[in-house]
Design a protein around this motif. Structure first.
Motif, mmCIF file in Angstrom:
data_model
loop_
_atom_site.group_PDB
_atom_site.id
_atom_site.type_symbol
_atom_site.label_atom_id
_atom_site.label_comp_id
_atom_site.label_asym_id
_atom_site.label_seq_id
_atom_site.Cartn_x
_atom_site.Cartn_y
_atom_site.Cartn_z
ATOM 1 N N ASN A 1 39.079 47.698 40.212
ATOM 2 C CA ASN A 1 38.794 49.123 40.316
ATOM 3 C C ASN A 1 39.882 49.840 41.124
ATOM 4 O OD1 ASN A 1 36.408 48.748 38.917
ATOM 5 N ND2 ASN A 1 35.189 48.517 40.782
ATOM 6 N N TYR B 1 40.283 53.129 43.813
ATOM 7 C CA TYR B 1 39.468 53.956 44.712
ATOM 8 C C TYR B 1 40.319 55.092 45.288
ATOM 9 C CZ TYR B 1 36.445 49.863 44.464
ATOM 10 O OH TYR B 1 35.663 48.833 44.007
ATOM 11 N N THR C 1 36.013 56.627 41.903
ATOM 12 C CA THR C 1 36.114 55.190 41.662
ATOM 13 C C THR C 1 36.379 55.014 40.180
ATOM 14 O OG1 THR C 1 34.534 54.673 43.405
ATOM 15 C CG2 THR C 1 34.959 52.953 41.797
ATOM 16 N N GLU D 1 36.729 52.656 37.080
ATOM 17 C CA GLU D 1 36.322 51.321 36.660
ATOM 18 C C GLU D 1 36.800 50.991 35.250
ATOM 19 O OE1 GLU D 1 32.103 51.359 37.182
ATOM 20 O OE2 GLU D 1 32.236 51.222 39.375
#
Lengths: 331, 210
Positions: free
Chosen positions: A183, A185, A197, A199
């Motif tokens: 991921n 951030y 975030t 993903e």
């Protein structure tokens, strides 16, 4: 002992578009583990068995040695390093979670920050040089005000991932980190709150760079691709750059129209891997730069050109690429 | 070793052979039972790093190897449970490892799988013994386990037969700085017959509550 010599060589790169690497400086030395260069290209720092050494690049001049050469300094002791944007400070972290701030005038230790009980994994200065973003093996992100000498905030980082790179946005308002949980951030620097975030990427990224307008974030890593993330929409906007090697780091051009991806051979880090310069708007490879038989170090890129450091048994090398022009507009 | 050995015999020989047990298929179950009993007390399972080659969305399957994959066939079984010993049925277990030559597949999903723990928290998969990845010292299989009401667990399985441990994982596990504990270095049971040998390993996983 480390001895110095300078050699000048001309090297030609390969496809997609041949480009000249104009000069190689070789600083002969003992075994090295990493070499980095300041954004302005003035200073070179090299990690070897005896700690760090710091040079003025042009003309080559050893400024000093630091670290703990007597007992602890070795390949794994130092974990991350970053020059401040003005090149006056070099931050070096270690496995004990401390960060040393060294002045580049005399290679003297200005301050030592006790940051974490875990090993520091990556460091980045804010564009104004006032803040230091720090990620560590406890999976947390910290912002340290190096002027006021105080911790501003600690924010949860990747819940299960080790963070390998961190970067501030050009206006200093955001800080982003890439993690082994695959991921990406992003936090607001002023509040420490997690703002994004991402993903969408399937594998871990090892390098990242904001676009110049700060609206996009480029990341690249184990999948060999470069992903362009739209920060306001929170979406993956573009993918480019499939290569056989993994992306080790990304560096934005001074105009903001191109990004240089440094690659690493995942099976053998000693094998040479290229640097490819991508046009961000089109996602097309513009230049491919190959340096044979050396370990890649770092890339810096300013108005006068690109500087690439590498090292080999013969010492450390600085390759300079003349000003790369794309003719396009910055993003 | 014959199948008529007692459990104590098997355990002692495991120790004597530094984690390697040679067995016929009939005694495999007994050996596995023993290692399982010995491991139940370790909770939570020691954590390890995710590593750079985790890949999301691995396919749900329990057979990771094909007949053409080089390497010693490997069979891993175990249970997933919580800190009070309760079985965590339905826990998802993602596993990934290098091929026989130490290479990770980043293009596809070779030697990557998502497993779901069944009744009594049991899981298992069939693969090959991983090779030595160039940047790491010891052979290993990565695990990421998620179960409702529990903290995600990231760990790695190591093999007592790995030459780096020189027959004594308890003493030598630190030769790979990323091995968190000798508890995740598991005994290996070599089973089958001379024409078809495979390695069997038991690796139980214990998760902490949220």
């Amino acid at each position: 002992m480390w001895t110095l010599a300078i050699e000048l060589l001309l090297v030609v790169s390969g496809p997609p578009e041949a480009h000249s690497l104009h000069e190689e400086q070789t600083i002969r030395s003992e075994k090295l583990n990493f070499v980095l260069i300041s954004d302005d290209g003035r200073h070179i720092a090299a990690l070897g068995p005896g700690g760090f050494k710091l040079w003025e690049r042009n003309p080559v001049h050893l400024i000093g040695t630091f670290g703990d050469p007597a007992s602890r300094a070795n390949a794994w002791w130092f974990t991350a390093w970053a020059f401040s944007p003005d090149g006056k400070t070099l931050a070096v972290s270690d496995v004990e979670g401390t960060v040393g701030l060294y002045g580049t005038q005399r290679a003297d230790l200005a301050r030592r920050l006790t940051v974490s009980e875990s090993s520091v994994s990556s460091l980045a200065f804010s564009p104004d040089g006032r803040l230091l973003g720090i990620t560590s093996a406890d999976h947390l992100v910290r912002i340290w005000d190096v002027v006021a000498n105080r911790l501003l905030w600690v924010s949860p980082g990747a819940p299960i991932g080790f963070m390998r790179d961190v970067a501030f946005s050009p206006d200093g308002g955001k800080i982003a980190a890439v993690a082994d949980d695959a991921n990406v951030y992003v936090w607001d620097v002023s509040t420490g709150t997690l703002s994004n975030t991402f993903e969408d990427t399937l594998m871990a990224s090892f390098g990242l760079a904001f676009t110049r307008d700060g609206k996009h974030l480029m990341v690249g890593g184990a999948s060999s691709e470069i992903f362009v993330l739209n920060l306001s929409a929170g979406t993956l906007e573009q993918t480019f750059g499939r290569e056989r090697n993994v992306v080790a780091s990304l560096k934005l051009s001074p105009r903001g129209d191109m990004v240089a991806s440094r690659y690493r051979n995942p099976a053998d880090t000693a094998k040479p891997a290229p640097i490819i310069v991508w046009d961000i708007a089109s996602g097309k490879a513009k230049f491919k730069l190959e340096i044979p038989n050396t370990h890649f170090g770092a890339v810096s890129w300013n108005e006068s050109g690109m500087f690439v450091t590498s090292w080999s048994d013969g010492g450390l090398h600085v390759w300079t690429v003349p000003r790369l022009s794309n003719g396009g507009k910055p993003r | 070793m014959g199948h008529n050995h007692s459990r104590r015999d098997v355990l002692q020989m495991c120790t004597a052979l530094a984690g390697l047990t040679l067995t016929t298929s009939r005694s495999t179950e007994a050996a596995i039972d023993l290692t399982q009993e010995a491991q139940k007390k370790i909770c939570p399972t020691p954590r390890a790093v995710v590593g750079p080659f985790y890949k999301k969305s691995a396919p749900k399957r329990h057979v990771l190897r094909t007949t053409s994959d080089p390497g010693l066939p490997l069979s891993v079984n175990g249970r997933v449970f919580g800190a009070r010993g309760e079985a965590l049925d339905g826990a998802t277990i993602e596993v990934w490892h290098a091929d026989h030559f130490g290479r990770y597949d980043v293009d596809g999903y070779q030697f990557r799988a998502t497993l779901v723990a069944g009744a009594e928290g049991k899981y298992g998969f069939e693969s090959i013994m991983p090779g030595h990845y160039p940047d790491r010292v010891a052979q290993h299989v990565h695990y990421l386990i998620n179960a409702r009401g529990h903290k995600p667990l990231v760990t790695q399985l190591y093999f007592a037969t790995d030459q780096v441990f020189e027959g004594n994982p308890g003493k030598n596990f630190r030769r790979d700085p990323l091995v968190p504990s000798a508890d995740v270095v598991r005994p290996v049971v070599l089973t089958g017959d001379p024409n078809k040998v495979w390695a069997a390993v038991v690796f139980d996983l214990c998760l902490e509550p949220l």
